[in-house]
Scaffold this motif. Structure first.
Motif, PDB file in Angstrom:
ATOM      1  N   ASP A  33       0.856  -1.190   0.000  1.00 44.79           N
ATOM      2  CA  ASP A  33       0.000   0.000   0.000  1.00 44.79           C
ATOM      3  C   ASP A  33       0.890   1.237   0.000  1.00 44.79           C
ATOM      4  N   SER A  35       0.235   4.245  -0.020  1.00 41.10           N
ATOM      5  CA  SER A  35      -0.318   5.452   0.595  1.00 41.10           C
ATOM      6  C   SER A  35      -0.030   5.531   2.088  1.00 41.10           C
ATOM      7  N   THR A  36       0.621   4.508   2.652  1.00 37.69           N
ATOM      8  CA  THR A  36       0.880   4.484   4.085  1.00 37.69           C
ATOM      9  C   THR A  36       2.353   4.788   4.386  1.00 37.69           C
ATOM     10  N   THR A  37       2.621   5.104   5.653  1.00 33.96           N
ATOM     11  CA  THR A  37       4.006   5.258   6.096  1.00 33.96           C
ATOM     12  C   THR A  37       4.678   3.895   6.053  1.00 33.96           C
ATOM     13  N   TYR A  38       5.771   3.792   5.308  1.00 33.92           N
ATOM     14  CA  TYR A  38       6.376   2.490   5.080  1.00 33.92           C
ATOM     15  C   TYR A  38       7.472   2.223   6.116  1.00 33.92           C
ATOM     16  N   LYS A  42       6.510  -3.023   8.475  1.00 38.88           N
ATOM     17  CA  LYS A  42       5.651  -3.241   7.303  1.00 38.88           C
ATOM     18  C   LYS A  42       6.465  -3.818   6.151  1.00 38.88           C
ATOM     19  N   THR A  99       9.168   2.626  -0.444  1.00 40.79           N
ATOM     20  CA  THR A  99       7.831   2.415  -0.996  1.00 40.79           C
ATOM     21  C   THR A  99       7.910   2.144  -2.488  1.00 40.79           C
TER      22      THR A  99
END
Length: 307
Positions: A33, A35-38, A42, A99
């Motif tokens: 994803d 769009s999230t803080t990587y 994660k 990301t």
């Protein structure tokens, strides 16, 4: 092999030129994803999930461990002998490059598994002839400090980190690893004459006391020799520019500039002028001068005033 590497580079450029504008389009069927803080956590979960989802084409392993126990993950995609190496997050605050690395991995693996073309390129044919290696997060300790702050580390090192951060508890500007050494000023290419060096451990621009001193840099150097890539791409941010030469041999300049122009045409990024007096110490500086092969440093995103 060389033709396949060039085609993979084209695929890379097509994806890189569109990912940032598509961050909000993550779908529930995908693992990554954008769009999230990587975070490092994660990253680790997503690599494991992707390996389970795409076992035919993907492998991963640790190439080293940081001082605080985080693995430096390498992800391999493809079956061929010709090799391209892509990496991100040498600098902690530039984790959007992680990301990007992970988004590429999933898009290429999905295209291969579905036996479909990617932007007009036959992903299965290309990845059967070549292999792309990724190290999406070179500096996981630094990224974790930048994103999560002091609580992610033992209290015994908090004061030292605050001191290296100029007395501030806000680590959003942090670039270095946890020893206050800049991993992209550590490679043994004109290291001794590196410009603008801060002589003590700091949140930026400290080259260390010797080249390839850090665990992160040792892992990267050893891994590069192991996979012996034909082309290397090291993502940074920001500015929408591409560094493509560093004390490049005259015989290699036409080859490297042709690839750099291809990169520029696909992305719209501006090529930085070739200079013989550039400072050094960076990953692509070392790769170009050690292997005499092409290497590129794209600076993704919009440039803002430097801290």
């Amino acid at each position: 092999m060389r033709k396949s590497i060039l085609i993979i580079l084209c695929m890379l450029l097509v994806l890189q030129s569109t990912i940032i504008s598509r961050q909000a389009e993550a779908r529930s069927s995908t693992v990554v994803d954008p769009s999230t803080t990587y975070t490092y956590a994660k990253l680790t979960r997503d690599i494991q999930s992707l390996a389970r989802k795409y076992p035919e084409i993907m492998e991963y392993r640790s190439i080293g461990t940081t001082r605080y126990g985080r693995e430096i993950w390498a992800v391999g995609l493809g079956r061929g002998e010709a090799t391209l190496f892509i990496n991100g997050s040498h600098h902690a605050r530039e984790w959007l490059t992680t990301t990007l690395n992970m988004y590429m991995i999933e898009q290429y693996a999905a295209a291969y598994t579905a036996n479909r073309k990617f932007e007009g390129y036959d992903a299965r044919t290309i990845l059967n002839k070549t292999k792309i290696w990724f190290v999406p997060m070179v500096n996981p300790d630094g990224v974790t400090l930048q994103q999560l702050g002091l609580d992610a580390f033992p209290s015994s090192v908090h004061q030292a980190l605050i001191t290296m951060n100029g007395g501030s508890r806000n680590f959003k500007r942090w670039k270095a690893n946890l020893q206050g050494i800049d991993p992209n000023r550590q490679y043994d290419s004109y290291w001794s004459s590196l410009e603008a060096n801060i002589s003590y451990p700091f949140w930026r621009n400290h080259k260390g006391s010797s080249p390839v001193q850090t665990l992160e840099n040792k892992a990267m150097v050893n891994f590069t020799y192991e996979i012996d890539p034909e082309i290397a791409v090291s993502y940074h941010s920001a500015g929408r520019i591409i560094y493509w030469s560093f004390h490049t041999l005259a015989a290699n300049l036409p080859r490297d500039k042709r690839l750099a122009r291809l990169f520029s045409d696909y992305t719209g990024y501006r090529l930085m002028p070739q200079r013989s007096d550039s400072s050094g110490g960076g990953y692509t500086d070392w790769f170009i001068t050690t292997f005499n092969r092409p290497a590129f440093t794209p600076e993704i995103g919009i440039s803002r005033p430097r801290l």
